[in-house]
Design a protein around this motif. Structure first.
Motif, short mmCIF file in Angstrom:
data_model
loop_
_atom_site.label_atom_id
_atom_site.label_comp_id
_atom_site.label_asym_id
_atom_site.label_seq_id
_atom_site.Cartn_x
_atom_site.Cartn_y
_atom_site.Cartn_z
N LEU A 173 45.13 56.92 -37.26
CA LEU A 173 45.35 56.35 -38.58
C LEU A 173 46.84 56.28 -38.94
CD1 LEU A 173 42.50 58.30 -40.40
CD2 LEU A 173 42.45 55.94 -39.58
N LEU A 174 47.64 57.08 -38.25
CA LEU A 174 49.09 57.09 -38.47
C LEU A 174 49.78 56.92 -37.11
CD1 LEU A 174 49.11 60.20 -40.83
CD2 LEU A 174 49.50 57.83 -41.56
N PRO A 175 49.64 55.75 -36.50
CA PRO A 175 50.13 55.56 -35.13
C PRO A 175 51.63 55.80 -34.97
CG PRO A 175 49.57 53.46 -36.15
CD PRO A 175 49.05 54.52 -37.06
N ALA A 176 52.39 55.60 -36.02
CA ALA A 176 53.85 55.81 -35.92
C ALA A 176 54.17 57.29 -35.70
CB ALA A 176 54.54 55.29 -37.18
N HIS A 177 53.22 58.16 -36.04
CA HIS A 177 53.45 59.61 -35.91
C HIS A 177 52.53 60.25 -34.88
CE1 HIS A 177 55.94 59.41 -39.53
NE2 HIS A 177 54.96 58.74 -40.13
N ALA A 178 51.84 59.42 -34.10
CA ALA A 178 50.83 59.94 -33.18
C ALA A 178 51.43 60.91 -32.15
CB ALA A 178 50.12 58.78 -32.47
N ASP A 179 52.55 60.52 -31.56
CA ASP A 179 53.16 61.39 -30.54
C ASP A 179 53.62 62.72 -31.13
OD1 ASP A 179 52.73 59.44 -28.64
OD2 ASP A 179 54.77 58.61 -28.76
N ARG A 180 54.20 62.68 -32.31
CA ARG A 180 54.67 63.91 -32.94
C ARG A 180 53.50 64.81 -33.35
NH1 ARG A 180 58.18 61.97 -37.75
NH2 ARG A 180 58.76 64.19 -37.91
N LEU A 181 52.41 64.19 -33.76
CA LEU A 181 51.23 64.97 -34.12
C LEU A 181 50.65 65.68 -32.90
CD1 LEU A 181 49.54 62.45 -36.58
CD2 LEU A 181 50.18 64.81 -37.13
N ARG A 182 50.58 64.97 -31.78
CA ARG A 182 50.07 65.60 -30.55
C ARG A 182 51.00 66.72 -30.10
NH1 ARG A 182 48.48 60.19 -29.34
NH2 ARG A 182 50.45 59.81 -28.25
N ALA A 183 52.31 66.50 -30.21
CA ALA A 183 53.26 67.55 -29.83
C ALA A 183 53.11 68.77 -30.74
CB ALA A 183 54.69 67.00 -29.90
N ALA A 184 52.90 68.54 -32.02
CA ALA A 184 52.71 69.65 -32.95
C ALA A 184 51.45 70.43 -32.62
CB ALA A 184 52.65 69.12 -34.39
N ALA A 185 50.39 69.72 -32.25
CA ALA A 185 49.14 70.39 -31.88
C ALA A 185 49.33 71.23 -30.62
CB ALA A 185 48.03 69.35 -31.66
N ARG A 186 50.12 70.73 -29.66
CA ARG A 186 50.39 71.51 -28.45
C ARG A 186 51.15 72.79 -28.78
NH1 ARG A 186 51.20 66.37 -26.09
NH2 ARG A 186 53.47 66.54 -26.41
N VAL A 187 52.13 72.68 -29.67
CA VAL A 187 52.90 73.87 -30.07
C VAL A 187 51.97 74.88 -30.74
CG1 VAL A 187 54.71 74.72 -31.61
CG2 VAL A 187 55.09 72.64 -30.28
N PHE A 188 51.11 74.39 -31.62
CA PHE A 188 50.15 75.28 -32.29
C PHE A 188 49.26 75.99 -31.27
CE2 PHE A 188 46.01 76.18 -34.10
CZ PHE A 188 46.31 76.81 -35.30
N ASP A 189 48.73 75.24 -30.30
CA ASP A 189 47.85 75.84 -29.29
C ASP A 189 48.61 76.83 -28.41
OD1 ASP A 189 45.68 74.44 -30.21
OD2 ASP A 189 45.78 72.86 -28.69
N ASP A 190 49.84 76.48 -28.04
CA ASP A 190 50.62 77.38 -27.19
C ASP A 190 50.89 78.71 -27.90
OD1 ASP A 190 50.72 75.54 -25.18
OD2 ASP A 190 52.73 74.80 -25.66
N VAL A 191 51.19 78.63 -29.18
CA VAL A 191 51.48 79.84 -29.94
C VAL A 191 50.21 80.64 -30.22
CG1 VAL A 191 52.25 80.66 -32.20
CG2 VAL A 191 53.60 78.95 -30.98
N THR A 192 49.14 79.93 -30.56
CA THR A 192 47.91 80.60 -30.99
C THR A 192 47.08 81.11 -29.83
OG1 THR A 192 47.87 79.14 -32.93
CG2 THR A 192 45.86 80.37 -32.44
N TYR A 193 46.97 80.32 -28.76
CA TYR A 193 46.06 80.66 -27.68
C TYR A 193 46.77 80.93 -26.35
CZ TYR A 193 43.23 78.26 -31.15
OH TYR A 193 42.67 77.87 -32.33
#
Length: 230
Positions: A173-193
């Motif tokens: 829904l926000l394609p201009a921010h898609a890459d940054r959103l996926r990168a943020a999710a990876r950082v969250f997973d790396d830190v959390t799990y």
């Protein structure tokens, strides 16, 4: 048979008056000596079971070392060189491969059972950042970002949603921010799990993304609210 025990046994076979020694057959004499030596007084200083076990253990180590020394060229010096080579090889492998990675947990739900607003998560993130707890600050800021999208009806509320799922849905829904959103999710997973640490830069990057998403206008598709831009 010790000398003292044999002497006592022999003394018992001689009459008290010392006139004529008694001619005792060999077998009865041996049995008499064994009976005499079975007296606990002769075993007061014998090693106990633990001491005997330790003696056997060190004898085994000594035999093992002696056998290894004989099998390795150069004797004891060769064995020392071989041991140093093994230690050096292990150190080189550890240096090359690094420590074993921590087991990575499977991603779980982004939110726990406590329902908090985006503002609540941002406040928690700021508090963690003030205490320089960057991992917790990153986690709370990611939760704030996703909760804000749910509050704006860009994303449908989904209690079991993971960070990756939220990033994927929001990215469509926000394609201009898609890459940054996926990168943020990876950082969250790396830190959390993944057991990794975060730093101030990671937190600031998450804050910038949250602010940019807050002002972004999503594509108009089914399930979104027209004109929802914050």
């Amino acid at each position: 048979m010790t000398g003292a025990g044999a002497g006592i046994a022999a003394a018992r076979l001689v009459p008290a008056d010392g006139d004529v020694p008694v001619d005792t057959p060999r077998v009865p004499a041996r049995e008499a000596a064994q009976d005499e030596l079975s007296d606990p007084v002769y075993h007061e200083h014998d090693p106990n079971l633990l001491e005997r076990g330790l003696d056997r253990f060190w004898e085994w180590i000594g035999d093992l070392f002696a056998g290894a020394t004989g099998a390795v060229p150069g004797g004891p010096l060769g064995l020392v060189v071989l041991a140093l080579a093994v230690v050096g090889l292990g150190t080189a492998l550890w240096w090359r491969l690094g420590t074993p990675p921590r087991p990575v947990r499977s991603p779980e739900a982004l939110f726990d059972s406590t329902l908090c607003s985006a503002a609540d998560h941002r406040a928690a993130a700021a508090a963690h950042a003030g205490a320089r707890r960057w991992a917790e600050a990153v986690q709370e800021r990611m939760r704030a970002l996703v909760r804000s999208l749910e509050d704006r009806a860009v994303l449908d509320p989904h209690p079991g949603r993971t960070a990756d799922e939220a990033a994927t849905e929001a990215g469509r829904l926000l394609p201009a921010h898609a890459d940054r959103l996926r990168a943020a999710a990876r950082v969250f997973d790396d830190v959390t799990y993944g057991g990794r640490t975060a730093d101030e830069a990671a937190y600031r990057t998450m804050c910038t993304l949250d602010a940019d998403i807050e002002g972004a206008k999503p594509l108009l598709t089914t399930g979104t609210v027209p004109g929802a831009s914050g």
